[in-house]
Scaffold this motif. Structure first.
Motif, PDB file in Angstrom:
ATOM      1  N   GLU A 292       0.532  -4.884 -18.645  1.00 46.85           N
ATOM      2  CA  GLU A 292       0.906  -5.973 -17.354  1.00 46.85           C
ATOM      3  C   GLU A 292       1.555  -4.781 -17.095  1.00 46.85           C
ATOM      4  O   GLU A 292       2.528  -5.129 -15.986  1.00 46.85           O
ATOM      5  CB  GLU A 292       0.544  -7.257 -17.877  1.00 46.85           C
ATOM      6  CG  GLU A 292       0.439  -8.139 -16.597  1.00 46.85           C
ATOM      7  CD  GLU A 292       0.243  -9.876 -16.591  1.00 46.85           C
ATOM      8  OE1 GLU A 292      -0.282  -9.790 -17.724  1.00 46.85           O
ATOM      9  OE2 GLU A 292       1.056 -10.568 -16.377  1.00 46.85           O
ATOM     10  N   ASN A 296       3.149  -3.603 -12.926  1.00 46.00           N
ATOM     11  CA  ASN A 296       4.160  -4.397 -12.186  1.00 46.00           C
ATOM     12  C   ASN A 296       5.058  -3.516 -12.112  1.00 46.00           C
ATOM     13  O   ASN A 296       5.756  -3.660 -10.978  1.00 46.00           O
ATOM     14  CB  ASN A 296       4.496  -5.666 -12.815  1.00 46.00           C
ATOM     15  CG  ASN A 296       3.416  -6.805 -12.725  1.00 46.00           C
ATOM     16  OD1 ASN A 296       2.130  -6.537 -11.631  1.00 46.00           O
ATOM     17  ND2 ASN A 296       2.811  -7.995 -13.664  1.00 46.00           N
ATOM     18  N   ALA A 299       4.476  -0.686  -9.790  1.00 44.66           N
ATOM     19  CA  ALA A 299       3.795  -0.579  -8.573  1.00 44.66           C
ATOM     20  C   ALA A 299       5.847  -0.667  -7.819  1.00 44.66           C
ATOM     21  O   ALA A 299       6.017  -0.394  -6.815  1.00 44.66           O
ATOM     22  CB  ALA A 299       3.038  -2.037  -8.924  1.00 44.66           C
ATOM     23  N   GLU A 300       6.389  -1.778  -8.371  1.00 43.58           N
ATOM     24  CA  GLU A 300       7.329  -2.382  -8.014  1.00 43.58           C
ATOM     25  C   GLU A 300       8.568  -0.915  -7.830  1.00 43.58           C
ATOM     26  O   GLU A 300       9.089  -1.404  -6.525  1.00 43.58           O
ATOM     27  CB  GLU A 300       8.593  -3.015  -8.883  1.00 43.58           C
ATOM     28  CG  GLU A 300       9.488  -3.641  -8.472  1.00 43.58           C
ATOM     29  CD  GLU A 300       9.911  -5.178  -8.954  1.00 43.58           C
ATOM     30  OE1 GLU A 300      11.498  -5.304  -8.753  1.00 43.58           O
ATOM     31  OE2 GLU A 300       9.599  -5.484 -10.145  1.00 43.58           O
ATOM     32  N   ARG A 306       2.459  -4.926  -1.965  1.00 45.84           N
ATOM     33  CA  ARG A 306       1.661  -5.917  -3.235  1.00 45.84           C
ATOM     34  C   ARG A 306       1.452  -5.939  -4.957  1.00 45.84           C
ATOM     35  O   ARG A 306       1.512  -4.782  -4.677  1.00 45.84           O
ATOM     36  CB  ARG A 306       0.266  -5.980  -2.291  1.00 45.84           C
ATOM     37  CG  ARG A 306      -0.122  -7.517  -1.165  1.00 45.84           C
ATOM     38  CD  ARG A 306      -1.286  -7.551  -1.117  1.00 45.84           C
ATOM     39  NE  ARG A 306      -1.763  -7.924  -1.863  1.00 45.84           N
ATOM     40  CZ  ARG A 306      -3.680  -8.007  -1.714  1.00 45.84           C
ATOM     41  NH1 ARG A 306      -4.326  -7.116  -0.840  1.00 45.84           N
ATOM     42  NH2 ARG A 306      -4.858  -8.206  -2.698  1.00 45.84           N
ATOM     43  N   LYS A 307       1.697  -6.902  -4.926  1.00 45.25           N
ATOM     44  CA  LYS A 307       2.060  -6.503  -6.237  1.00 45.25           C
ATOM     45  C   LYS A 307       0.363  -6.466  -7.250  1.00 45.25           C
ATOM     46  O   LYS A 307      -0.555  -7.272  -6.387  1.00 45.25           O
ATOM     47  CB  LYS A 307       1.614  -8.763  -7.440  1.00 45.25           C
ATOM     48  CG  LYS A 307       2.804  -8.652  -7.945  1.00 45.25           C
ATOM     49  CD  LYS A 307       3.558  -9.644  -9.122  1.00 45.25           C
ATOM     50  CE  LYS A 307       3.325  -9.657 -10.280  1.00 45.25           C
ATOM     51  NZ  LYS A 307       3.390 -10.308 -11.297  1.00 45.25           N
ATOM     52  N   GLU A 309      -2.823  -6.052  -8.906  1.00 43.42           N
ATOM     53  CA  GLU A 309      -4.106  -6.800  -9.288  1.00 43.42           C
ATOM     54  C   GLU A 309      -5.289  -6.551 -10.655  1.00 43.42           C
ATOM     55  O   GLU A 309      -5.559  -5.733 -10.403  1.00 43.42           O
ATOM     56  CB  GLU A 309      -5.580  -6.932  -7.907  1.00 43.42           C
ATOM     57  CG  GLU A 309      -6.569  -8.372  -8.113  1.00 43.42           C
ATOM     58  CD  GLU A 309      -7.146  -8.457  -7.230  1.00 43.42           C
ATOM     59  OE1 GLU A 309      -6.922  -8.434  -5.590  1.00 43.42           O
ATOM     60  OE2 GLU A 309      -8.619  -7.566  -7.308  1.00 43.42           O
TER      61      GLU A 309
END
Ligand code: ZN
Ligand code: ZN
Length: 424
Positions: A292, A296, A299-300, A306-307, A309
């Motif tokens: 996780e 995350n 992605a950042e 968007r975060k 899924e």
């Protein structure tokens, strides 16, 4: 001496095994040629139920959709539950056997898929049908209650839970012990197991990464989910190599990586599906949290709009062999098979929903492996350092040799059950 009694009981119960082998072989080939997908095992369940009825069991069908429960009450004594799973896989068999599957079926998504018994559950059904019949024929050799369970949907982690949700615990007696076995790579004629964790916990996840689509010639207008996904996949490899101690074990495998439709279009999302295997609750928690965190953070780092899924797909619990019950089984096996046929093996990074039964009933359970390879071929592969080249479960070439795999599995179930039912 309990252990001697059980060994003697086994020789009485197994007297008829050699006579029944041709018939069991025919049963195996029939089930092998007629595989059924998870939770659709109606033909297989029907055959299992018929055989149990003929052997004098009280039979309940349709438990958890296609599950079958057979009860044989044979005086005062412990209750032993023996379990086999029945489902096959959406894999095109490529064994070249005369009895190979040519079956296709429609899967849950409506696609036509090939179906094959590439995990050996057809062997499990045959073993249990054979052991159930032999134990019924020799009722004078043991006392207690035998509960035989043919379970649906092991490959999708649904079947054991479906039976439990359908009132298994309320409708049937609570066993003193739950026993199960799986055909695996190993010399045919051997059994293998150990106390403690025996198959891993498994968690499958689906990850959706969101970017911004654009023309392939204008990457500055995009947030590229392909590059984001590539970074995620590489960084995920550092969980096992950099975050899990050498004395612990884990597997993180990305099995699906999907994005895009055309070479000059930057898509707006990417999908990753991955599978995690662990042998310890603490390690599992850490690995899932690390996934996780990495997903995350990547992605950042990409500036994702968007975060991501993260969705769990399916989950198998850790399957732990009770220490006392496991030692009892090992002792009974050593008393019956010659010692060189009883191997000690650590936990396998395979997963099983078998553990659900013992956990639900809160009783000890024991799960072991039965070798399915020609011993000569196995020995040659081992000597050449090529054991990893033997077809494993779920390979299109997975094909246990019939003998002595068939008789070894029947014997192991009978001896295992008698370690409780034959002891006086
Ligand atoms: Zn399998
Ligand atoms: Zn399996």
């Amino acid at each position: 001496m309990a252990e001697r009694t059980s060994v003697n009981g086994a020789s009485i119960v197994l007297t008829n095994l050699s006579k029944q082998l041709p018939e069991l072989e025919a049963l195996y080939k029939d089930i092998h040629a007629h595989p059924e997908l998870s939770m659709h095992e109606t033909r297989t369940a029907g055959i299992a139920a018929d055989r149990l009825r003929k052997a004098g069991y009280e039979v309940t069908t349709g438990v958890g959709k296609t599950g079958v429960v057979g009860l044989l009450r044979n005086g005062d004594g412990p209750t032993v539950m023996l379990r086999a799973d029945m489902d096959a896989l959406p894999i095109a068999e490529n064994t070249g056997l005369t009895y190979a599957s040519k079956v296709t079926a429609t899967d849950a998504e409506g696609n036509a898929v090939p179906v094959g018994h590439m995990c050996g559950h057809d062997m499990h059904v045959t073993w249990l049908a054979g052991a159930a019949a032999l134990l019924s024929q020799a009722r004078g050799a043991w006392k207690g209650t035998l509960m035989v369970i043919f379970q649906p949907g092991e490959e999708t982690a649904q079947g054991a839970q479906a039976m439990i949700d359908d009132g298994l615990l309320k409708r049937f007696p609570t066993p003193d012990v739950v026993l199960g076995q799986h055909v695996m790579v190993g010399p045919s004629g051997t059994v293998a197991g150990s106390a403690g964790p025996i198959t891993s916990a498994a968690d499958s996840l689906q990850i959706r990464l969101f970017g911004r689509g654009a023309h392939g010639s204008m990457p500055q207008a995009s947030i590229d989910p392909v590059v984001m996904a590539a970074s995620v996949v590489l960084r995920l490899q550092t969980i096992v190599s950099r975050e899990v101690a050498a004395t612990d074990a884990a597997v993180v495998t990305v099995g699906v990586l999907q994005a895009g439709t055309k070479e000059n279009v930057i898509p707006d999302e990417a999908i990753i599906k991955l599978n995690v295997r662990t042998f310890d609750a603490g390690v599992r928690k850490h690995v899932l949290a690390a996934i996780e965190r990495i997903v995350n953070a990547e992605a950042e780092a990409s500036g994702a709009p968007r975060k991501p899924e993260i969705k769990p797909l399916d989950r198998y619990p850790l399957n732990v062999n009770d220490e006392t019950a496991s030692n009892r089984i090992a002792e009974a096996f050593r008393g019956h098979f010659s010692p060189d046929r009883v191997k000690h093996t650590g936990p396998a990074p395979a997963s099983e929903d078998f553990g659900c039964f013992g956990t639900a009933w809160q009783v000890p359970s024991v799960f072991w492996f039965v070798g399915g390879n020609d011993p000569k071929i196995y020995a040659q592969a081992k000597a050449a350092g090529k054991l990893n080249e033997l077809p494993v479960n779920h390979s299109p070439q997975f094909a246990p040799i019939l003998h002595p795999t068939l008789e070894t599995g029947v014997e192991a179930l009978v001896v295992g059950a008698l370690a409780w039912l034959g002891a006086s």
